[in-house]
Design an enzyme around this catalytic site. Structure first.
Site, PDB file in Angstrom:
ATOM      1  N   ASP A 296       0.956  -1.131   0.004  1.00 46.80           N
ATOM      2  CA  ASP A 296       0.246   0.008   0.044  1.00 46.80           C
ATOM      3  C   ASP A 296       0.886   1.359   0.223  1.00 46.80           C
ATOM      4  OD1 ASP A 296      -2.823   1.407   0.470  1.00 46.80           O
ATOM      5  OD2 ASP A 296      -1.570   1.828   2.402  1.00 46.80           O
TER       6      ASP A 296
ATOM      7  N   GLU B 235       1.361  -0.379  -5.025  1.00 46.11           N
ATOM      8  CA  GLU B 235       0.287   0.793  -5.404  1.00 46.11           C
ATOM      9  C   GLU B 235       1.498   1.900  -5.448  1.00 46.11           C
ATOM     10  OE1 GLU B 235      -3.373   3.092  -3.756  1.00 46.11           O
ATOM     11  OE2 GLU B 235      -1.856   2.093  -2.513  1.00 46.11           O
TER      12      GLU B 235
END
Length: 737
Positions: free
Chosen positions: A418, A471
């Site tokens: 993330d 990401e």
């Protein structure tokens, strides 16, 4: 002579008095749980060549005896404290020492923790302090082990700046005076072995900071934690029943990912909208995903987190699967069942920041231990969270160990990391003057970069069949380039540019799309610069952004037609696929983590049609290697006509070698186009294998050719062409007959 004897007697008496006074002071210090080094005082200590003294501190005990050769040797209690002492011959009491304890209302036998040798692995601690310990979870935290022939529980925690640390729990009435731990200054680690199997027991660490502040912390390496809002850690063992890594994570494989938030995929309506447990999730989620044909499930963060509204992206227990749905063994069995069904499992992993909950990592030992001390580097303004100190060796070992933990101990196939961009840039979401340049004066976070490279090199080195996914929302070069070529070493990167551009295009009224044609073609300029995944994730259906179906323009029919055509474009575009739950049947409502998906919509034909389309797309995607084998190479893609802005029609060829080709044609206007001419590679005939306007998908059913002859007419740079009817707002797939 008599005076000399009396003088000696007085000196002896005074010496005993001083020793008793010192012991009393130490007993009071133990009672306050501020004794600096309990192991230097408690346990068995040699007095001289013949005698030793055994000491223990047991609050609430009435009588304590040492068990020695089937005898009970009564210890002397120092005044009314919990300190008991016994002077014995050096060889009289074997170690580890067993005590017989009388609490008045019960009598128990226990081994004295301070009579056991250290459980610490010096080699592992060296690696930990060097930042290279890849399996720290085997050494830190709470583990039931056998030590010196005795079964018990080992506790180990890193807190170098604490004055004292104790294990507290429901097994000692949360009393910090019961089990002060042994400190190892060289590593900054505290440990203790308690000769009891404490499986399932709740515990924390009670720390006395250098400023004499008493704080209580959950175990950073705990493998199980209490159900929020409770905050204690729980003694648990590593699972033993996971499935091996599947061989389905390579660049030339079909990867179609279903992203799931376990807390809201489906709720237990019969039990007041409660969570499904891991067993129920396995029973319902696995056949659903198999029916849809996805190759992977991606779970939003499952590391324990206190606040439901963070969706798991503000974790406190990085090693503990959330107890919202069951314990660690239930989670392991859940993953094992998914793997056994032939579905890969990915999890969201959050090494970029952590929350400031009092029981968590923040100011863990009273100092900035895990987070960077400088707020300009250690505080995240977007999320009001702390940022790890990536330059600190022990923090690197902590995060590296966490990455290997999920992959090795549960058989997880991969990690989707993330917010990588927030890790890479020192000035991320910061204004001028709010960040500190690196040693070269740049904005790159050198510690975070090297950590990500280290993690990727380590996990791929241990198992090349896993996958890591970034990401990463910027144009950082070499995200999926190998670390030995100065890349970050990820397997894949989310294609955020494709997502943003294509959604901006599809949201526009078809009347204006011809002016924004490049929003759908620009992604092909860089499509092969990284190994990409095309994400339609949870981030696109929250915070007022609306659901995917409600992003579409036009009336209800056009909304569904647009979405179907867009899905067809996405599945044909280079890059692996990711779709967030609810998108597979065009949920109307924006995603809400507190409620189940709107499953009743599947009773309506138009929603069932989208569901059927996703099944067909996944089936075709896996059936034709042209869709996936050359995703990361320009040789796998060729425009037929990428410049037909006036008609808003896109056409291209996906191929895998010379023999496997699929033609994709997308009509993003509601107009029916008859006798539409298109150049094609050599073939005698083509057959239509997908029409998103088909009645089975909820389309209009405009009659179209399904068996298409090739014309000997040059067009679009090809020697041959075809003529066909394009249905409104529809995507076609054609293959050679």
């Amino acid at each position: 002579m008599l005076g000399e004897i009396m003088s000696v007697a007085n000196l002896v008496s005074l010496s005993q008095l001083n020793e008793e006074q010192q012991s009393l002071e130490k007993a009071h210090s133990l009672q306050r749980a501020d004794f600096i080094n309990a192991f230097s005082f408690l346990g068995k200590h040699v007095i001289n060549q013949e005698l030793s003294i055994v000491r223990c501190f047991i609050p609430g005990a009435k009588k304590v005896s040492v068990c020695a050769n089937k005898q009970l040797l009564k210890m002397e209690q120092l005044q009314q404290t919990g300190l008991f002492q016994l002077v014995v011959s050096n060889n009289k009491v074997p170690e580890p020492i067993q005590l017989d304890i009388d609490f008045g209302d019960c009598q128990v036998q226990r081994f004295l923790p301070y009579s056991f040798a250290s459980t610490l692995d010096d080699d592992a601690m060296y690696l930990f302090n060097q930042g290279t310990l890849a399996h720290g979870y085997r050494h830190f935290g709470a583990h039931v082990i056998t030590h010196q022939g005795i079964k018990g529980t080992r506790f180990t925690v890193w807190a170098p700046n604490a004055k004292s640390v104790s294990v507290i729990g429901d097994f000692n009435h949360w009393d910090a005076s019961c089990y002060p731990m042994r400190f190892h200054p060289a590593s900054g680690v505290w440990e203790i072995f308690i000769a009891e199997d404490l499986s399932g027991k709740h515990y924390k660490y009670s720390l006395l900071t250098e400023h004499n502040q008493r704080i209580e912390k959950a175990d950073p390496f705990a493998m199980q934690m209490q159900l929020p809002p409770h905050t204690a850690s729980q003694v648990a063992s590593l699972p033993q029943n996971h499935q091996p890594i599947a061989l389905i994570n390579q660049f030339n494989q079909a990867i179609s990912i279903y992203e799931v938030h376990l807390g809201s995929w489906r709720r237990n309506v019969e039990q007041g909208n409660g969570y499904l447990n891991y067993t129920e999730l396995a029973e319902q989620l696995i056949p659903y995903v198999l029916d849809l044909g996805f190759t992977h499930i991606q779970l939003m963060p499952i590391s324990e987190f206190p606040f439901d509204g963070s969706w798991g992206y503000q974790p406190v227990g990085l090693f503990a699967p959330t107890s919202r749905f069951g314990d660690i063994n239930a989670f392991s069995e859940f993953i094992g069942k998914i793997k056994a069904a032939g579905i890969g499992v990915l999890i969201d992993w959050v090494p970029g920041h952590f929350p400031n909950d009092p029981h968590g990592l923040a100011m863990f030992d009273g100092t900035h231990l895990y987070e960077h001390a400088d707020k300009r580097q250690g505080y995240h303004p977007d999320w009001n969270t702390h940022i790890y100190n990536y330059d600190r060796a022990e923090v690197r070992s902590f995060l590296l160990s966490n990455a290997t933990y999920w992959l090795n101990e549960f058989g997880i196939d991969g990690l989707r990391v993330d917010a990588v961009a927030s890790m890479l840039y020192l000035d991320y979401s910061r204004k001028e003057g709010e960040w500190v340049p690196n040693c070269f004066g740049g904005r790159e976070n050198l510690g975070a970069i090297s950590l990500l490279q280290q993690i990727n090199a380590t996990v791929y080195g241990e198992n090349p069949n896993i996958v890591t996914i970034a990401e990463e929302s910027t144009a950082w070069p070499g995200v999926t380039k190998p670390t030995d070529q100065s890349g970050l070493g990820f397997g894949f990167k989310w294609n955020m540019g494709w997502m943003n551009d294509s959604l901006e295009y599809i949201k526009k009224d078809p009347l204006y799309r011809r002016h924004h044609h490049n929003e759908m073609t620009f992604s092909l300029v860089y499509a092969f610069s990284e190994n990409y995944i095309l994400p339609l994730s949870h981030d696109e259906v929250v915070h007022g952004k609306g659901s995917l179906i409600n992003k579409m323009p036009g009336d209800d029919w056009q909304k569904f037609a647009n979405l179907r055509a867009f899905y067809g474009f996405m599945w044909a575009h280079p890059g692996k696929k990711l779709l967030f739950m609810g998108g597979e049947f065009a949920q109307y409502h924006e995603w809400d983590h507190d409620f189940s998906l709107d499953w009743h919509l599947l009773d309506e034909a138009k929603h069932q049609g989208v569901y059927t389309l996703i099944k067909s797309l996944n089936s075709l995607y896996k059936a034709y290697p042209a869709f996936y084998e050359m995703d990361n190479s320009g040789e796998g893609f060729r425009w037929i006509d990428g410049g037909n802005a006036e008609q808003s029609v896109f056409s291209f060829v996906r191929q895998s070698g010379e023999q496997s080709k699929v033609i994709a044609i997308c009509n993003f206007t509601p107009e029916v186009r008859t006798q539409f001419k298109l150049g094609v590679p050599n073939a005698k005939r083509y057959k239509l294998v997908l029409n998103t306007d088909d009645i089975q998908f909820g389309g209009s059913g405009v009659p179209v050719e399904t068996d298409i002859a090739v014309l000997n007419e040059a067009n679009h740079g090809f020697e041959n062409s075809i003529s066909l009817t394009l249905a409104p707002l529809a995507t076609y797939y054609l293959v050679e007959k």
